[in-house]
Design a protein around this motif. Structure first.
Motif, short mmCIF file in Angstrom:
data_model
loop_
_atom_site.label_atom_id
_atom_site.label_comp_id
_atom_site.label_asym_id
_atom_site.label_seq_id
_atom_site.Cartn_x
_atom_site.Cartn_y
_atom_site.Cartn_z
N ASP A 113 65.35 47.75 -9.54
CA ASP A 113 63.92 47.91 -9.24
C ASP A 113 63.72 48.28 -7.78
OD1 ASP A 113 64.99 45.31 -8.95
OD2 ASP A 113 63.05 44.35 -9.16
N SER A 148 63.42 41.55 -7.97
CA SER A 148 63.69 41.39 -6.53
C SER A 148 64.85 42.28 -6.11
CB SER A 148 64.03 39.95 -6.19
OG SER A 148 65.39 39.67 -6.48
N ASN A 194 64.95 43.10 -12.17
CA ASN A 194 65.18 41.65 -12.03
C ASN A 194 64.22 41.04 -11.01
OD1 ASN A 194 66.32 42.59 -9.68
ND2 ASN A 194 68.43 42.31 -10.35
MG LIG Z 1 66.49 44.18 -8.34
#
Ligand SMILES: [Mg+2]
Ligand SMILES: Cc1ncc(C[n+]2csc(CCOP(=O)(O)OP(=O)(O)O)c2C)c(N)n1
Ligand code: SF4
Length: 348
Positions: free
Chosen positions: A99, A129, A127
């Protein structure tokens, strides 16, 4: 068709390397689904190129998946993958990104790859972060989440990545979690078969960082199953009716006090409803109240609204994350269009 043993996939598709992933990480599950999707499609491993950037999710294919793998720089996997696909359009090109990698530093590449509709499949592991570097806020971190760079809560709102990529022009867009392995595997097959830009967001457990993010105080070995249960609790599959009749009660202060108070009230009114503590991505640790039918649910909601320890009552679907396939379209593919332009220009 006979069920193939796990050893078949391991021998054929996974290189023998020590795993870099923490116990309970979703990345191994995603690798497993990918191997099964490739096997189901009968793809020639010598014609697959997996490209990744930087981050834990970049290690899903590289060096573990038994095809060509290209481990590139942070956020730039799609740029490398675009070059490879334009140079050799016979390759099946699959990008694995995180991400942070795909929507943060590489966000611009993501929307432009979608706009061009280049025949690349992107699997983005969300996930929540920047896990590899310690769990800092990413553009997908939930509003209010406590991370090491937002110890008092994240003031930003996250991207809805599927909407973003769909609006940019991708021709296959889906979202699953690492719990939904059957759906995810089928979706990977569809995404690879699509002749255009395909995007799958996979919401994935990262026990090491999410323990802090979700405020779990359990010993670390209990965290993976708690996260998996939370992923099931806080998602629903598009077009499928939610099973059962239930709602959530958000506690005003302590969840234990609210649980006791609700249990007492439900017992007094004998409504045939059951209450338990659950974790929810949007609401945190809350109470779920299950009822026998829709009429009982209405009465229970009314009752919960009067319990002083309950701050708010929310419906079963409110705040849940939608899973499913959001886009299946056909539009001209970039490399084919580029070849056509080059032919017209007399280059090829
Ligand atoms: Mg991540
Ligand atoms: C240009 C550059 N900036 C920063 C970093 C440090 N860095 C390495 S991994 C990472 C975050 C990756 O997060 P994400 O893509 O979400 O992957 P995850 O580890 O969560 O799977 C960062 C910031 C780097 N390697 N290169
Ligand atoms: S830090 Fe998180 S994402 Fe990275 S390997 Fe560990 S569990 Fe997986």
């Amino acid at each position: 068709m006979p069920v193939k043993p796990l050893s078949y996939y391991r021998e054929r598709y996974i290189r023998h390397q020590p795993s870099p992933f923490c116990p309970g990480c979703g990345n191994g599950i995603i690798l497993n689904c990918f191997a099964r999707a490739v096997d189901e499609l009968g793809l020639d491993q010598d014609r697959i190129l997996c490209v990744s950037g930087i981050g834990c999710s970049a290690w899903i294919p590289s060096p573990h998946f038994n095809s060509d793998t290209l481990h590139t720089t942070h956020g730039r996997a799609l740029a490398f993958a675009t070059g490879a696909k334009v140079f050799n359009s016979d390759l099946t090109v699959v990008v694995f990104t995180g991400d942070g990698d795909g929507a943060g530093i590489g966000g611009n590449h993501l929307i432009h790859a979608a706009r061009r509709n280049i025949d690349i499949t992107t699997i983005l592991v969300n996930n929540l972060s920047y896990a590899m570097t310690g769990g800092q806020i990413a553009p997908t971190t939930l509003h209010g989440s406590r991370t090491i760079t937002s110890p008092y809560g994240n003031p930003e709102n996250p991207f809805d990545l599927c909407r973003l990529v769909a609006a940019a022009g991708a021709t296959y867009v889906a979202r699953w979690t690492a719990y939904h392995v059957v759906e995810l595997t089928r979706s990977m097959e569809e995404a690879i078969k699509n002749r255009g830009f395909s995007f799958i967001e996979v919401i994935s457990p990262c026990p090491t960082r999410q323990r802090r993010i979700f405020g779990f105080r359990n010993p670390i070995y209990e965290v993976p199953s708690r996260i998996m249960e939370m992923l099931v609790e806080s998602t629903y599959i598009r077009g499928r009716e939610p099973k059962g009749h239930y709602c959530y009660a958000i506690p005003r202060a302590g969840v234990k006090e609210a649980l006791e108070a609700v249990e007492t009230e439900l017992g007094r009114r004998d409504l045939g409803a059951g209450v338990r503590q659950v974790d929810h991505l949007r609401w945190g640790t809350v109470l779920r109240v299950d009822c026998a039918g829709p009429e009982e649910l209405d009465s229970v909601k009314e009752l919960l609204g009067e319990v002083p320890e309950v701050e708010r009552v929310v419906g079963a679907l409110e705040g849940k994350v939608e899973l499913g396939v959001f886009v299946r379209e056909r539009r001209p593919e970039f490399v084919e269009s580029l070849r056509e332009v080059m032919r017209r220009a007399g280059g090829v």
